[in-house]
Design an enzyme around this catalytic site. Structure first.
Site, PDB file in Angstrom:
ATOM      1  N   GLU A 146     -13.054   4.537   3.453  1.00 22.98           N
ATOM      2  CA  GLU A 146     -11.839   5.474   4.330  1.00 22.98           C
ATOM      3  C   GLU A 146     -13.656   5.899   4.876  1.00 22.98           C
ATOM      4  OE1 GLU A 146      -9.758   7.185   4.937  1.00 22.98           O
ATOM      5  OE2 GLU A 146      -8.332   7.169   4.200  1.00 22.98           O
ATOM      6  N   TYR A 163       0.499  -1.103  -0.285  1.00 26.89           N
ATOM      7  CA  TYR A 163      -0.328   0.137   0.124  1.00 26.89           C
ATOM      8  C   TYR A 163       0.999   1.315  -0.310  1.00 26.89           C
ATOM      9  CZ  TYR A 163      -3.379   3.351   1.963  1.00 26.89           C
ATOM     10  OH  TYR A 163      -3.865   4.428   1.487  1.00 26.89           O
ATOM     11  N   TRP A 202      -6.541   1.919   9.783  1.00 29.90           N
ATOM     12  CA  TRP A 202      -6.524   1.637   7.851  1.00 29.90           C
ATOM     13  C   TRP A 202      -6.104  -0.200   7.558  1.00 29.90           C
ATOM     14  CZ3 TRP A 202      -8.984   2.800   4.153  1.00 29.90           C
ATOM     15  CH2 TRP A 202      -8.550   3.412   3.045  1.00 29.90           C
TER      16      TRP A 202
END
Length: 126
Positions: A41, A19, A49
């Site tokens: 999100e 990522y 996350w």
């Protein structure tokens, strides 16, 4: 060969490293990718996350590859199906927010031509 320098938060988890190296901090201009990030999100709120990243594939499958047209049309039956999907974050408020965001996303596209034009207009398209 030079070793790549990464932010400390990337750590050594492969999913975070990928990522960091391939997505984080890179401008995105594709509407479907922007919609994906909007949905993810929203799902991340109150969670880490990494939790979302680990479920990303399941989210992609559950939310029709983040197609805003399809997501905006989800009805109560589809919401119930999503809430039963153990592969995703099963929070009713977050799932219904994704549907509402799909509808709002389409309105923005209609008004501005694309979500990309709308969002990047705030920074002079750079």
């Amino acid at each position: 060969m030079c070793e790549k320098i990464r932010c400390s938060w990337a750590g050594d988890l492969q999913i975070y490293v990928e990522y960091h190296d391939q997505e984080w901090g890179r401008p995105v201009h594709e509407d479907n990718k922007l919609f994906e990030m909007l949905i993810l999100e929203g799902m991340q709120a109150g969670l880490s996350w990494i939790t979302v990243l680990k479920k990303r594939k399941a989210f992609r499958e559950a939310f029709d590859c983040f197609d805003p047209v399809k997501v905006s049309l989800y009805d109560e039956e589809k919401i119930q199906e999503l809430l039963a999907n153990e592969g995703i974050i099963r929070n009713r408020l977050k799932v219904t927010a994704a549907v509402a965001n799909g509808k709002a996303f389409l309105k923005v596209q209609e008004k501005y031509g694309s979500f990309d034009k709308f969002i990047w207009g705030y920074v002079n398209y750079t």
